[in-house]
Motif scaffolding. Structure first.
Motif, PDB file in Angstrom:
ATOM      1  N   PHE A 503      -6.977  47.477  19.529  1.00 15.25           N
ATOM      2  CA  PHE A 503      -6.896  46.922  18.057  1.00 15.25           C
ATOM      3  C   PHE A 503      -7.169  45.554  18.117  1.00 15.25           C
ATOM      4  O   PHE A 503      -8.011  45.003  17.020  1.00 15.25           O
ATOM      5  CB  PHE A 503      -5.291  47.026  17.708  1.00 15.25           C
ATOM      6  N   ALA A 504      -7.015  44.922  19.252  1.00 11.18           N
ATOM      7  CA  ALA A 504      -7.366  43.539  19.166  1.00 11.18           C
ATOM      8  C   ALA A 504      -8.770  43.230  19.325  1.00 11.18           C
ATOM      9  O   ALA A 504      -9.324  42.273  18.510  1.00 11.18           O
ATOM     10  CB  ALA A 504      -6.589  42.602  20.396  1.00 11.18           C
ATOM     11  N   ASP A 505      -9.544  43.971  19.793  1.00  7.85           N
ATOM     12  CA  ASP A 505     -10.998  43.941  20.150  1.00  7.85           C
ATOM     13  C   ASP A 505     -11.698  44.130  18.579  1.00  7.85           C
ATOM     14  O   ASP A 505     -12.386  43.383  18.231  1.00  7.85           O
ATOM     15  CB  ASP A 505     -11.609  45.185  20.957  1.00  7.85           C
ATOM     16  N   LEU A 506     -11.089  45.525  17.897  1.00 10.81           N
ATOM     17  CA  LEU A 506     -11.745  45.448  16.280  1.00 10.81           C
ATOM     18  C   LEU A 506     -11.297  44.472  15.604  1.00 10.81           C
ATOM     19  O   LEU A 506     -12.116  43.979  14.592  1.00 10.81           O
ATOM     20  CB  LEU A 506     -10.963  46.831  15.981  1.00 10.81           C
ATOM     21  N   LEU A 507     -10.094  43.788  15.703  1.00 13.47           N
ATOM     22  CA  LEU A 507      -9.790  42.602  14.731  1.00 13.47           C
ATOM     23  C   LEU A 507     -10.673  41.526  14.892  1.00 13.47           C
ATOM     24  O   LEU A 507     -11.197  40.690  14.067  1.00 13.47           O
ATOM     25  CB  LEU A 507      -8.063  42.190  15.170  1.00 13.47           C
ATOM     26  N   LEU A 508     -10.889  41.278  16.349  1.00 14.78           N
ATOM     27  CA  LEU A 508     -11.665  40.042  16.513  1.00 14.78           C
ATOM     28  C   LEU A 508     -13.100  40.243  15.985  1.00 14.78           C
ATOM     29  O   LEU A 508     -13.869  39.469  15.350  1.00 14.78           O
ATOM     30  CB  LEU A 508     -11.850  39.790  17.948  1.00 14.78           C
ATOM     31  N   THR A 509     -13.708  41.455  16.280  1.00 17.96           N
ATOM     32  CA  THR A 509     -15.121  41.697  15.876  1.00 17.96           C
ATOM     33  C   THR A 509     -15.101  41.616  14.380  1.00 17.96           C
ATOM     34  O   THR A 509     -16.104  41.094  13.716  1.00 17.96           O
ATOM     35  CB  THR A 509     -15.307  43.114  16.334  1.00 17.96           C
ATOM     36  N   GLY A 510     -14.105  42.190  13.427  1.00 20.22           N
ATOM     37  CA  GLY A 510     -14.154  42.314  12.118  1.00 20.22           C
ATOM     38  C   GLY A 510     -14.227  40.751  11.613  1.00 20.22           C
ATOM     39  O   GLY A 510     -14.789  40.456  10.690  1.00 20.22           O
ATOM     40  N   LEU A 511     -13.193  39.846  12.358  1.00 18.42           N
ATOM     41  CA  LEU A 511     -13.121  38.600  11.783  1.00 18.42           C
ATOM     42  C   LEU A 511     -14.520  37.815  12.041  1.00 18.42           C
ATOM     43  O   LEU A 511     -14.839  37.032  11.314  1.00 18.42           O
ATOM     44  CB  LEU A 511     -11.817  37.958  12.359  1.00 18.42           C
ATOM     45  N   VAL A 512     -14.862  38.118  12.978  1.00 18.79           N
ATOM     46  CA  VAL A 512     -16.025  37.231  13.356  1.00 18.79           C
ATOM     47  C   VAL A 512     -17.377  37.701  12.521  1.00 18.79           C
ATOM     48  O   VAL A 512     -17.912  36.894  11.899  1.00 18.79           O
ATOM     49  CB  VAL A 512     -16.609  37.718  14.996  1.00 18.79           C
ATOM     50  N   SER A 513     -17.290  38.907  12.132  1.00 19.28           N
ATOM     51  CA  SER A 513     -18.388  39.249  11.293  1.00 19.28           C
ATOM     52  C   SER A 513     -18.181  38.771   9.730  1.00 19.28           C
ATOM     53  O   SER A 513     -19.063  38.318   9.077  1.00 19.28           O
ATOM     54  CB  SER A 513     -18.389  40.798  11.108  1.00 19.28           C
ATOM     55  N   TRP A 514     -16.982  38.900   9.507  1.00 14.02           N
ATOM     56  CA  TRP A 514     -16.409  38.170   8.026  1.00 14.02           C
ATOM     57  C   TRP A 514     -16.846  36.688   7.975  1.00 14.02           C
ATOM     58  O   TRP A 514     -17.586  36.209   6.944  1.00 14.02           O
ATOM     59  CB  TRP A 514     -14.991  37.957   7.779  1.00 14.02           C
ATOM     60  N   VAL A 515     -16.758  35.987   9.123  1.00 15.92           N
ATOM     61  CA  VAL A 515     -17.086  34.609   9.101  1.00 15.92           C
ATOM     62  C   VAL A 515     -18.523  34.443   9.114  1.00 15.92           C
ATOM     63  O   VAL A 515     -19.080  33.779   8.273  1.00 15.92           O
ATOM     64  CB  VAL A 515     -16.489  34.009  10.287  1.00 15.92           C
ATOM     65  N   LEU A 516     -19.391  35.023  10.085  1.00 14.71           N
ATOM     66  CA  LEU A 516     -20.898  34.966  10.255  1.00 14.71           C
ATOM     67  C   LEU A 516     -21.636  35.839   9.231  1.00 14.71           C
ATOM     68  O   LEU A 516     -22.765  35.384   9.140  1.00 14.71           O
ATOM     69  CB  LEU A 516     -21.195  35.139  11.687  1.00 14.71           C
TER      70      LEU A 516
END
Length: 890
Positions: A503-516
């Motif tokens: 879950f932490a990996d998915l959350l990090l990937t999603g947030l990074v994509s939202w920013v970039l």
């Protein structure tokens, strides 16, 4: 007051009282009075001991030991928490709040058989873990036939707010009478009056000071030139009497002072090792300094502290060494290690290792503060610099877990003076930044967290991922005050290429994509993360999961996750995550229009924060204030939050306060002011709030006649909703479309908005849409239809307790030609907030035990409140209560 308290207990109710006064004021005598008068009840007694103040749950164990026969009646999670906390079993670390709930249940079970009276003396010296649990129980006793009475010099945060009786000095007449009983010869009446005045009637000072002074000194009124506090002056009197005793007697007193539990057998075994026999007790007993029986008891705690002040360092070490020798290393290894640590004159690696073992056991019991103290002493006894650094770093982590954030920087600074490897240095930097973020949620924590994450990439990938999440979360909170921090942190996380499917990996990937990559590209990733949250979510990441759910218009997920988190917190004892879970639940309740329940939950959040020492991001009070009012109080709260945001560099708080200000002005009909606030809020694209505030921007602009601004907000919202077409998103879009549409198209859009937003999770927004529809109908002259919509909105807002919005609906009704009378509250308004919450959970099918766990009450208290609910609503049982409540209540 104490007799009245016992009367409450006799009648089946509970009560709590804090006796507060300086040393010698008579608090212990009042506790003795209470215990003597409570012959009808089971009396429990405990007392704080300075030497035990760093041993987790030592005082609580004194209280609960006689009640452990009732353990089997508790739910498994609570039973396991107490067994682990008291060292009776090995298990997962019990959270302090779960221990408190368990003790409350233990009290209730015991009191069901016989009323219970528990007195705790010298609270200022009990260990922190016990203080948390007892303070929690004190606030929750209600209908258990139990009393909990504390005696303390200063109440401290954990007892603040409880009923209190200040124990001051005796009045002049009684003080003179008591002084006369202590004088051994005639004293000039003027000197006697001076003594009474100088002691301010303190009973112990009146009794003890004459015994420690010569007739010549007494003639001058207790050396009136001294400016020392009376506790110090009384203690000095005890010191003079102790120094006059034979050496063997002083050793006996010192050993008794160092042996904290009053075990006379252990005391004499230790004294035998030191060559001191039973005859040594005679002079101290004759001077009324100590009582020796099955248990050892000093005349007053000041005698104990005076004994210690009289002793030389070498004498103290010798006594600790003897006590360590007679303490069983199997039954009580922690107290033995503590004595050995204080007996050590210099570095001792073996003792340091024993203290580390004790710290580990303290952590297993949830005693983080005790673990930190043990580790700090272990570091002092460790000669190897590298090992000392490791121990200090562990001590800093324990202090952070205990919520003692002020102690962490000093320990980290000391650890930095030792040689640390790269992994330790990275963890040190991470902990320092975590504490900074916990204290302020401001910008300063983000860059250090990012630096720590980069250092951890090759050293510990899992820790690196977690730290990147922390860095991005900190940058999200810094927001507009963080400059380019968010983009830099996201790019660094992407460059690290930390792959995974947790879950932490998915959350990090999603947030990074939202920013970039932008919201459109990130939406599938963030939705995938939210879909996984039900089964694989991480309670420790709720503070980031909630904003993501709001960003995706997934209000259903936020409510569902919060309920799951609350259940798992009680089921598994993971109560450190409870504040974040309750915050999520409060947001869901507010959005759904259940404001009375939300207010109760916000109070619970404050209670949890006070009990655990946690820092909670309590923004929900803003959302509640701009719905309930009064307007001036809401505006004051918003101004305070804006100041706080500026002081800490917390851009998220700034944006949320501006969003609240826009809502407040809209409720009051001040469209121009609302427009200014909404424009400032939407000038920065904030995670979770930007798209929702576009709705405020459009309404404010339309009301202010700024059609171009309203249409621009509509277009921005349409782009956002296209990627996340949930009912909530489509409902908000329908409102904004209606505000900017021609009259021929607006009506159906308003109806669509009301339908979409009146579902669970967006009840307030649904009624706001109805209010706008009624205003639109009024402007078109369709007054009968307008009054029907406005009347429905006014009644709904009134029922919710959204008084500011009910006021706007009332003003519109007047303009539509209807006289608005005082609102008639529904049956829920007749109940207290706690009764309403209990009724709600009862209708939902919860048992008394489940309701008690959710609201931190004992099952007996729940039953007592339910009887009051039945009486108020005119029903006889749960079935009739369910039938009487509206469908919305369930």
């Amino acid at each position: 007051m104490l007799d009245d308290l016992l009367g409450q207990v006799r009648s089946g109710r509970s009560g709590t009282l804090v006796l507060r006064g300086e040393a010698g004021s008579g608090k212990t005598a009042l506790l003795d009075h209470l215990a003597e008068r409570a012959s009808f009840a089971r009396v429990l007694r405990a007392s704080g001991v300075e030497a035990e103040s760093e041993m987790a749950y030592s005082a609580l164990h004194q209280v609960c030991a006689p009640l452990l026969g009732h353990l089997d009646a508790l739910p498994a999670g609570q039973r396991g928490a107490l067994n682990t906390a008291f060292g009776l079993a090995v298990g997962p670390v019990p959270e302090q709040l779960l221990v408190g709930v368990a003790v409350l249940g233990l009290f209730a079970e015991a009191a069901a058989r016989r009323p219970l009276v528990c007195v705790v003396d010298d609270v200022q010296w009990i260990d922190a873990a016990s203080a948390v649990a007892l303070g929690f129980v004190a606030r929750r006793l209600s209908a258990e036939s139990a009393a909990l009475v504390f005696a303390v010099r200063s109440p401290g945060d954990l007892l603040r707010g409880l009923p209190e009786l200040r124990v001051d000095g005796l009045p002049a007449a009684e003080a003179r009478e008591l002084l006369d009983s202590a004088l051994t010869g005639p004293v000039d009446p003027r000197v006697r009056d001076r003594i009474v005045a100088e002691t301010r009637g303190n009973p112990l000072a009146l009794l003890e000071l004459p015994r420690s002074l010569s007739p010549a000194e007494l003639a001058f009124g207790f050396d009136g030139s001294s400016a020392a506090p009376f506790a110090d002056r009384v203690e000095a009197g005890f010191e003079r009497r102790i120094r006059a005793l034979p050496p063997a007697t002083r050793t006996m007193l010192l050993a008794a002072a160092m042996e904290p539990v009053g075990d006379s057998l252990m005391l004499w075994r230790a004294l035998e090792l030191m060559g001191v026999g039973p005859e040594s007790a005679g002079p101290a007993e004759a001077d009324d300094l100590i009582e020796l029986g099955a248990r050892v008891r000093f005349r007053h705690p000041l005698v104990r502290s005076a004994v210690r002040r009289c002793a030389a360092t070498a004498e103290v070490r010798a006594v600790h060494a003897a006590l360590a020798e007679v303490t069983d290393p199997v039954i009580d290894p922690d107290r033995r290690a503590w004595h050995r640590a204080h007996a050590a004159a210099g570095p001792d690696e073996q003792v340091a290792a024993e203290l580390e073992g004790s710290a580990g056991r303290a952590m297993a019991r949830g005693g983080w503060a005790a673990a930190a103290a043990l580790l700090e002493r272990a570091a002092e006894l460790t000669a190897a610099p590298s090992r000392r650094g490791t121990i200090l770093l562990a001590a800093a982590g324990a202090q952070a877990e205990a919520g003692s954030y002020a102690a962490v920087p000093g320990l980290l600074g000391a650890a930095e003076l030792c040689p640390l490897d790269a992994l330790q240095q990275a963890r040190l930097e991470r902990l320092r930044a975590q504490v900074a973020f916990k204290l302020s949620h401001g910008r300063d924590a983000g860059p250090p967290l990012l630096a720590a994450a980069r250092r951890l990439e090759k050293l510990d990938p899992v820790a690196a991922r977690d730290t990147f999440l922390l860095a991005i979360g900190a940058a999200v909170y810094a927001g507009r005050f963080g400059g380019d921090d968010l983009r830099v942190a996201a790019q660094a996380a992407r460059d690290a290429a930390l792959d995974g499917e947790t879950f932490a990996d998915l959350l990090l990937t999603g947030l990074v994509s939202w920013v970039l990559d932008g919201r459109t590209a990130a939406a599938p990733l963030l939705n995938r993360c939210l879909d996984a949250a039900d089964e694989h979510g991480d309670p420790g990441l709720l503070w980031l999961t909630l904003p993501v759910a709001s960003e995706m218009f997934r209000t259903d997920v936020a409510g569902r996750l919060s309920r799951q988190a609350i259940r798992s917190a009680f089921g598994a004892g993971a109560l450190a995550q409870l504040p974040d879970a309750l915050v999520m639940w409060a947001v869901s309740l507010i959005n759904d229009g259940r404001l009375t329940e939300a207010a109760e939950v916000l109070d619970e959040i404050d209670e949890v924060a006070r009990a655990t020492g946690a820092s909670v991001y309590q923004i929900s009070r803003l959302n509640l204030a701009v719905r309930r009012g009064p307007a001036d109080e809401a505006e004051t709260l918003i101004a305070a939050k804006l100041d706080e945001a500026a002081a800490h560099g917390n851009g998220r708080l700034h944006s949320l306060a501006k969003d609240a200000l826009a809502k407040l002005h809209l409720a009051l009909g001040n469209h121009r002011a609302a427009l200014r606030a909404a424009q400032e809020m939407t000038a920065y694209r904030e995670l979770a709030t930007y798209q929702w505030c576009l709705r405020e921007l459009a309404e404010a602009a339309a009301g202010a006649g700024e059609r171009d601004i309203a249409e621009a907000a509509r277009d921005q919202l349409a782009e956002t909703v296209a990627t996340t077409p949930t009912p909530g998103a489509l409902g908000v879009k329908a409102v904004v479309d209606a505000l900017t549409a021609p009259d021929g198209q607006a009506e159906q859009l308003y109806r669509d908005a009301i339908d979409l937003l009146s579902r669970t999770g967006t009840g307030v927004e649904g009624q706001r849409a109805r209010l706008l529809y009624g205003e639109w109908l009024r402007r078109l002259g369709r007054l009968d239809e307008a009054r029907a919509e406005l009347r429905a909105a006014h009644q709904a807002f009134t029922t919710m307790g959204a008084h500011l919005w009910a006021g706007r609906a009332a003003r519109e009704l007047v303009l539509a030609g209807e006289v608005v009378g005082a609102a008639t509250p529904d049956d829920r308004r007749e109940l207290t907030t706690q009764e309403a919450a209990i009724a709600q959970l009862t209708v939902a099918g919860r048992t008394n035990a489940e309701i008690g766990a959710a609201l931190f009450l004992s099952p007996r208290t729940v039953e007592w409140h339910l009887r009051r609910v039945y009486a108020k609503l005119g029903v006889a049982n749960r079935r009739e209560l369910t039938a009487a409540r509206s469908p919305r209540s369930s």
